[in-house]
Design a protein around this motif. Structure first.
Motif, mmCIF file in Angstrom:
data_model
loop_
_atom_site.group_PDB
_atom_site.id
_atom_site.type_symbol
_atom_site.label_atom_id
_atom_site.label_comp_id
_atom_site.label_asym_id
_atom_site.label_seq_id
_atom_site.Cartn_x
_atom_site.Cartn_y
_atom_site.Cartn_z
ATOM 1 N N THR A 1 0.734 -1.133 -0.154
ATOM 2 C CA THR A 1 0.086 0.039 -0.022
ATOM 3 C C THR A 1 0.828 1.247 -0.180
ATOM 4 O OG1 THR A 1 -0.186 0.012 2.390
ATOM 5 C CG2 THR A 1 -2.022 -1.032 1.308
ATOM 6 N N VAL A 2 1.901 1.131 0.604
ATOM 7 C CA VAL A 2 2.712 2.418 0.854
ATOM 8 C C VAL A 2 3.930 2.604 -0.169
ATOM 9 C CG1 VAL A 2 4.474 1.436 2.633
ATOM 10 C CG2 VAL A 2 4.132 3.765 2.201
ATOM 11 N N GLY A 3 4.419 1.188 -0.626
ATOM 12 C CA GLY A 3 5.596 1.187 -1.625
ATOM 13 C C GLY A 3 6.819 2.013 -1.170
ATOM 14 N N GLY A 4 7.337 2.921 -1.990
ATOM 15 C CA GLY A 4 8.493 3.709 -1.881
ATOM 16 C C GLY A 4 8.058 4.577 -0.929
ATOM 17 N N MET A 5 6.812 5.097 -0.674
ATOM 18 C CA MET A 5 6.245 6.255 -0.024
ATOM 19 C C MET A 5 6.718 6.295 1.461
ATOM 20 S SD MET A 5 2.775 7.363 -1.681
ATOM 21 C CE MET A 5 2.102 6.007 -1.292
ATOM 22 N N SER A 6 7.382 5.017 1.741
ATOM 23 C CA SER A 6 7.748 4.714 3.164
ATOM 24 C C SER A 6 8.934 5.850 3.395
ATOM 25 C CB SER A 6 8.703 3.288 3.283
ATOM 26 O OG SER A 6 9.469 3.204 2.233
ATOM 27 N N ARG A 7 9.628 6.367 2.149
ATOM 28 C CA ARG A 7 10.578 7.608 2.383
ATOM 29 C C ARG A 7 9.872 8.758 2.321
ATOM 30 N NH1 ARG A 7 15.717 6.174 2.525
ATOM 31 N NH2 ARG A 7 16.361 8.622 1.935
ATOM 32 N N LEU B 1 11.895 20.427 -4.020
ATOM 33 C CA LEU B 1 12.838 21.200 -3.211
ATOM 34 C C LEU B 1 14.186 20.996 -3.357
ATOM 35 C CD1 LEU B 1 10.567 20.812 0.085
ATOM 36 C CD2 LEU B 1 10.391 22.724 -1.545
ATOM 37 N N GLU B 2 14.659 20.131 -4.081
ATOM 38 C CA GLU B 2 15.924 20.032 -4.562
ATOM 39 C C GLU B 2 16.087 19.169 -5.740
ATOM 40 O OE1 GLU B 2 16.771 15.944 -1.529
ATOM 41 O OE2 GLU B 2 17.123 17.962 -0.753
ATOM 42 N N PRO B 3 16.958 18.758 -6.547
ATOM 43 C CA PRO B 3 17.200 17.921 -7.491
ATOM 44 C C PRO B 3 16.688 16.722 -7.219
ATOM 45 C CG PRO B 3 19.295 19.178 -7.263
ATOM 46 C CD PRO B 3 18.471 19.269 -6.102
ATOM 47 N N ALA B 4 16.042 16.047 -8.312
ATOM 48 C CA ALA B 4 15.327 14.635 -8.237
ATOM 49 C C ALA B 4 16.181 13.668 -7.630
ATOM 50 C CB ALA B 4 15.128 14.093 -9.610
ATOM 51 N N SER B 5 15.722 12.883 -6.458
ATOM 52 C CA SER B 5 16.719 12.007 -6.004
ATOM 53 C C SER B 5 16.488 10.609 -6.286
ATOM 54 C CB SER B 5 16.078 11.916 -4.366
ATOM 55 O OG SER B 5 14.812 11.009 -4.671
ATOM 56 N N GLU B 6 17.395 9.908 -6.009
ATOM 57 C CA GLU B 6 17.651 8.422 -6.593
ATOM 58 C C GLU B 6 16.205 7.550 -6.180
ATOM 59 O OE1 GLU B 6 19.897 5.836 -3.298
ATOM 60 O OE2 GLU B 6 20.844 7.712 -3.897
ATOM 61 N N TYR B 7 15.302 8.017 -5.347
ATOM 62 C CA TYR B 7 14.162 7.279 -5.043
ATOM 63 C C TYR B 7 12.874 7.741 -5.917
ATOM 64 C CZ TYR B 7 16.983 6.022 -1.025
ATOM 65 O OH TYR B 7 17.973 5.577 -0.223
ATOM 66 N N LEU B 8 13.101 8.647 -6.986
ATOM 67 C CA LEU B 8 11.821 9.330 -7.574
ATOM 68 C C LEU B 8 11.207 8.024 -7.852
ATOM 69 C CD1 LEU B 8 10.930 12.096 -8.084
ATOM 70 C CD2 LEU B 8 12.045 11.886 -10.327
ATOM 71 N N ALA B 9 11.600 7.062 -8.727
ATOM 72 C CA ALA B 9 10.704 5.718 -9.345
ATOM 73 C C ALA B 9 10.137 4.753 -8.286
ATOM 74 C CB ALA B 9 11.852 4.978 -10.321
ATOM 75 N N GLN C 1 11.738 12.326 1.787
ATOM 76 C CA GLN C 1 12.180 12.437 0.380
ATOM 77 C C GLN C 1 10.964 12.491 -0.495
ATOM 78 O OE1 GLN C 1 15.715 12.669 0.071
ATOM 79 N NE2 GLN C 1 14.624 13.406 -1.826
ATOM 80 N N LEU C 2 9.903 11.991 -0.173
ATOM 81 C CA LEU C 2 8.878 12.186 -1.190
ATOM 82 C C LEU C 2 8.382 13.553 -1.311
ATOM 83 C CD1 LEU C 2 6.215 11.219 -3.163
ATOM 84 C CD2 LEU C 2 5.025 10.493 -0.877
ATOM 85 N N HIS C 3 8.104 14.136 -0.061
ATOM 86 C CA HIS C 3 7.965 15.589 -0.215
ATOM 87 C C HIS C 3 8.914 16.494 -0.742
ATOM 88 C CE1 HIS C 3 6.344 19.199 1.758
ATOM 89 N NE2 HIS C 3 7.374 19.548 2.104
ATOM 90 N N LYS C 4 10.128 16.179 -0.717
ATOM 91 C CA LYS C 4 10.913 17.027 -1.256
ATOM 92 C C LYS C 4 11.203 16.792 -2.806
ATOM 93 C CE LYS C 4 14.362 17.135 2.573
ATOM 94 N NZ LYS C 4 15.667 16.562 3.150
ATOM 95 N N ASP C 5 11.054 15.572 -3.197
ATOM 96 C CA ASP C 5 10.706 15.453 -4.562
ATOM 97 C C ASP C 5 9.656 15.997 -5.078
ATOM 98 O OD1 ASP C 5 13.307 14.058 -4.921
ATOM 99 O OD2 ASP C 5 12.625 12.148 -4.592
#
Length: 399
Positions: A109-115, A126-134, A118-122
């Motif tokens: 249900t949460v997938g990578g949104m556990s971060r 707020l900063e360059p796209a992170s490695e967690y974007l996908a 970082q999700l908020h920043k991406d």
């Protein structure tokens, strides 16, 4: 001709421990894994208890043999730990995993949104796209697992809230029964996250104490995290390997009653259980044990009892909720509880219900109140009911 579907491997990591043996030992001892979180960082760790896996994400990645990859979420790391256990338990060779008749069916249900931070920043640039974007795409963890294991057969992700991994197991059984697959890796994974903590807190259904399913004074649930996966195999290819049980029945229904509640009349609960019994071709009285959804929320527990009362005509089999041990693990719950159900089936044991001091007395039944062994079990019902009224039930049977 419909194929029989057998469970030949299991893998699990939860707040109770890493692996099937550690989880079973804690269930037998009646020892909960719910306590104060130390890895999850949120303002609510001093208010709410959680069923946290006491390992860092880096430790999980190492255990799951995820080496040198970037952007891997805790959700996916938990999944890899459990899947590698299940594959080893089933004794599958790499060529069998890579065969086109092997399917991968994962739930979250949460997938990578556990971060969440970082999700908020991406999301807000707020900063360059992170490695967690996908990784924020809920299906990304499944894609990553498939690539890592070189799974070439059918692969998909289930996100039906709390019934997600029960539906993944159901779908895997259907693929095998219909001849569209020979084997399947089926289960689910979810990590604790600010995203879900804040969401459930906004619904005012998080308990500041240990959850107490089926107690008159229940006030809410405890969130947890973990992953569990089953290896499902067609009767044609099992041979003489160990079999934990047969996926003999399954049912899914949606009462479409409310975004976060199931109907008071238990329409979806009843339809899911009756569908599972019909598929298994057994009458209600043949069920020896029920692993309930049992969240500890005011709505769920009485509604679930109402549904069981109607299906079993007042003769409800021994039942309890193992969420008192692990917390509510959301998309992973159905698979984690499937493992617990199969343990009960294999070892003829019933696990005690924790924290239920004053049981609901509407139907004159109480959950299991002490650990029991040497209790003959031939058929187990495991139910998972999700937001939006997506209700699913599985029946596991001895072979």
């Amino acid at each position: 001709m419909s194929k029989r579907v057998f469970v030949t491997g299991m893998g699990i990591i939860s707040a109770l421990g890493n692996g099937v043996l550690e989880n079973r030992n804690q269930l037998e001892a009646g020892a909960t894994g719910i306590k104060k979180a130390t890895i999850l960082k949120t303002r609510y760790t001093d208010i709410f208890p959680f069923g946290e896996v006491p390992l860092t994400t880096d430790q999980l990645l190492e255990m799951g043999e995820v080496i040198g990859e970037k952007g891997i979420s805790r959700t996916e790391a938990l999944a890899m730990v459990a899947i590698r256990q299940a594959l080893k338990d089933a004794g599958l060779k790499q060529e069998q995993v890579e065969d086109y008749s092997m399917s991968l069916l994962s739930a979250s249900t949460v997938g990578g949104m556990s971060r969440t931070d970082q999700l908020h920043k991406d999301a807000n640039k707020l900063e360059p796209a992170s490695e967690y974007l996908a990784s924020y795409n809920v299906g990304e963890h499944t894609s990553g697992i498939a690539k890592r294991l070189n799974v070439k057969g059918a692969s998909t992700t289930f996100n039906t809230a709390c019934s997600s991994s029960a539906n993944a197991i159901m779908y895997g059984a259907k693929l095998i029964k219909s001849g569209r697959a020979t084997r399947a890796i089926a289960g689910g994974t979810d990590a604790l996250a600010k995203y879900t903590v804040n969401g459930f807190n906004s619904l005012q259904i998080l308990a500041e104490e240990l959850c107490k399913p089926f107690d008159k004074n229940r006030v809410g649930l405890n969130l947890g995290e973990g992953a569990a996966y089953l290896i499902l195999e067609s009767e044609d290819v099992v041979g003489d390997k160990k079999i934990y049980g047969e996926v003999s029945g399954y049912g899914n229904a949606n009462d479409a009653f409310h975004p976060s509640s199931i109907s008071d009349e238990a329409f979806g609960v009843i339809a899911a259980i009756e569908g599972a019994l019909e598929t298994a071709q057994i009458p209600p009285e043949h069920i020896d044990y029920i692993n309930t959804h049992g969240t500890g929320t005011p709505n769920n527990d009485i509604t679930e009892q109402t549904g069981m009362h109607k299906v079993f005509k007042g003769q409800i089999p021994p039942f309890q909720s193992t969420k008192t041990y692990t917390g509510h693990t959301l998309g992973a719950a159905g698979a984690i509880e499937a493992v617990f159900s199969l343990l009960a089936l294999n070892h003829n044991e019933l696990y005690t219900s924790l924290n239920c001091a004053d049981p609901i007395d509407d139907y004159g039944v109480v959950p299991i109140n002490k650990y029991q062994d040497n209790y003959e079990i031939n058929h187990v019902l495991s139910s998972s009911f999700g937001f939006g009224g997506n209700c699913s039930s599985l029946v596991f049977s001895k072979v």
